[in-house]
Write an enzyme that holds these catalytic residues in place. Structure first.
Site, mmCIF file in Angstrom:
data_model
loop_
_atom_site.group_PDB
_atom_site.id
_atom_site.type_symbol
_atom_site.label_atom_id
_atom_site.label_comp_id
_atom_site.label_asym_id
_atom_site.label_seq_id
_atom_site.Cartn_x
_atom_site.Cartn_y
_atom_site.Cartn_z
ATOM 1 N N ASP A 66 -2.868 -5.441 -5.085
ATOM 2 C CA ASP A 66 -2.172 -4.163 -5.257
ATOM 3 C C ASP A 66 -0.672 -4.296 -5.501
ATOM 4 O O ASP A 66 -0.013 -3.309 -5.794
ATOM 5 C CB ASP A 66 -2.372 -3.215 -4.067
ATOM 6 N N ASP A 87 0.807 -1.215 0.000
ATOM 7 C CA ASP A 87 0.000 0.000 0.000
ATOM 8 C C ASP A 87 0.842 1.267 0.000
ATOM 9 O O ASP A 87 0.342 2.344 0.297
ATOM 10 C CB ASP A 87 -0.960 0.000 1.196
ATOM 11 N N ASP A 90 -14.261 0.612 4.561
ATOM 12 C CA ASP A 90 -13.012 1.180 4.057
ATOM 13 C C ASP A 90 -12.451 2.226 5.013
ATOM 14 O O ASP A 90 -11.338 2.694 4.831
ATOM 15 C CB ASP A 90 -13.238 1.841 2.693
#
Length: 376
Positions: free
Chosen positions: A205, A167, A357
């Site tokens: 990701d 991230d 989230d």
């Protein structure tokens, strides 16, 4: 229009979230959740697709019980496994009995939202996340899930999420301290895989978000991911490994495919294809078209396919590009291994509906009001 890239929000130690459930391909339903969730963040719009050469023919005429497409030939390391009589094919997805949503359903029998959340979310199979770097326990935790799935003749979906610098220092920063530690963690993760069918969604990701790394660090990460795929497939003769393709609102297919090739996604020794839309909202039709373009640009065996996260894409992506618990979203197609779509191996619930989230609740925690809005 601003697109949104998936970013994972990890909270605490994840031990898994699924249980036995059907995989009929309908709209709506629910999922059990782990203590990891994905959020999304803005990114630049994709360029025009520029697919490259199509896939080369398969090297084997045998077919996979998961996809029905030709299966790649076994590597020499797995030849002894192939010589043994195969176990009964699992044809349905596995739902772990422990999850945040199931905990909430059990603890709130009189809540007026309970029946909707239970029937449309908690009853559905979902991915099991392993987001903490805990080498001492990871083998046993993976084995507990894979053994339970095999005992029921069902297919678990596992998400290793411990790549260093994950991230890019955002909400889900963390992971292993360095790539050597990550490689050792993957070895222990792989030791928990058994002879049954397993789907591995390898490091959300990790490829699509890799532009934050220097060229050298990106190359090192991709080498480690390629190694991870080989280790996982060698350890589990029926393990299928999928690599991060981002989603249809992010990078152009050719750009994403170039990175994926460096990460090992074009080789049958390390990969069964790509995954997309994890923790995002893009419509299934858009993801199908995008994933096929990525696979065409990637090349590799014709056996390579794609899996799509449909957990929150029932209404498509929000027009304003909002990524954090956006209003008006709905759960999407139920998880299934039978999509009826060429090169699309499965619709999965990788992100767990109802886990915030970070806007409607604490990041990664189950938020019943949000789950109810998604499910009703």
């Amino acid at each position: 229009m601003v697109a949104a890239a998936s970013v994972v929000v990890a909270v605490g130690t994840v031990t898994g979230m699924l249980t036995a459930s059907g995989d009929e391909d309908g709209d709506g339903a629910g999922t059990a959740r782990p203590q990891v969730t994905h959020s999304v963040r803005p990114d630049t719009p994709p360029a025009s697709p520029s697919p490259s050469p199509s896939a080369v023919p398969s090297r084997s005429a045998s077919s996979s019980p998961v996809t029905g497409r030709p299966a790649p030939a076994a590597s020499p390391k797995r030849a002894s496994e192939e010589a043994k009589p195969p176990p009964t094919a699992a044809t349905r997805l596995y739902r772990h009995s422990g999850s945040q949503v199931l905990d909430w359903v059990r603890a709130h029998p009189d809540d007026p939202r309970r029946d909707v959340i239970a029937s449309r979310i908690a009853d559905q199979p979902a991915a099991v996340w392993f987001a903490d770097h805990t080498p001492a326990t990871i083998t046993a935790r993976v084995r507990a899930v894979t053994a339970a799935g095999a005992a029921q003749g069902r297919v678990p979906v596992l998400v290793p999420y411990a790549i260093p610098d994950r991230d890019c220092g955002g909400h889900s920063e963390g992971g292993a301290p360095d790539l050597d530690a990550y490689d050792a963690w993957i070895d222990r993760f792989a030791a928990g895989l058994g002879p049954g069918e397993v789907i591995v969604v390898l490091e959300p990701d990790s490829v699509a978000q890799s532009e934050c790394l220097s060229a050298g660090d990106r190359a090192d990460r991709f080498a480690s991911l390629a190694r991870a795929g080989r280790v996982l497939k060698d350890a589990g003769p029926r393990t299928r490994v999928y690599y991060d393709a981002g989603h249809s609102g992010w990078h152009a297919p050719a750009k994403q495919a170039g990175w994926l090739k460096q990460a090992g996604a074009a080789s049958a020794d390390s990969s069964d294809g790509v995954f997309s839309n994890v923790s995002n909202f893009h419509a299934t039709a858009d993801e199908i078209a995008y994933d096929r373009a990525v696979l065409d640009a990637l090349g590799g065996p014709a056996t390579l396919g794609a899996v799509i996260d449909t957990s929150r894409n029932g209404n498509g992506a929000p027009p304003d590009g909002e990524w954090c618990d956006p209003a008006g979203r709905r759960i999407g197609r139920a998880p299934t291994l039978s999509t009826g779509m060429g090169r699309i191996d499965a619709y999965l619930w990788v992100k767990h509906p109802g886990e915030s989230d970070g806007c409607k609740g604490e990041p990664g925690t189950f938020t019943p009001s949000y789950a109810y809005d998604l499910a009703r």
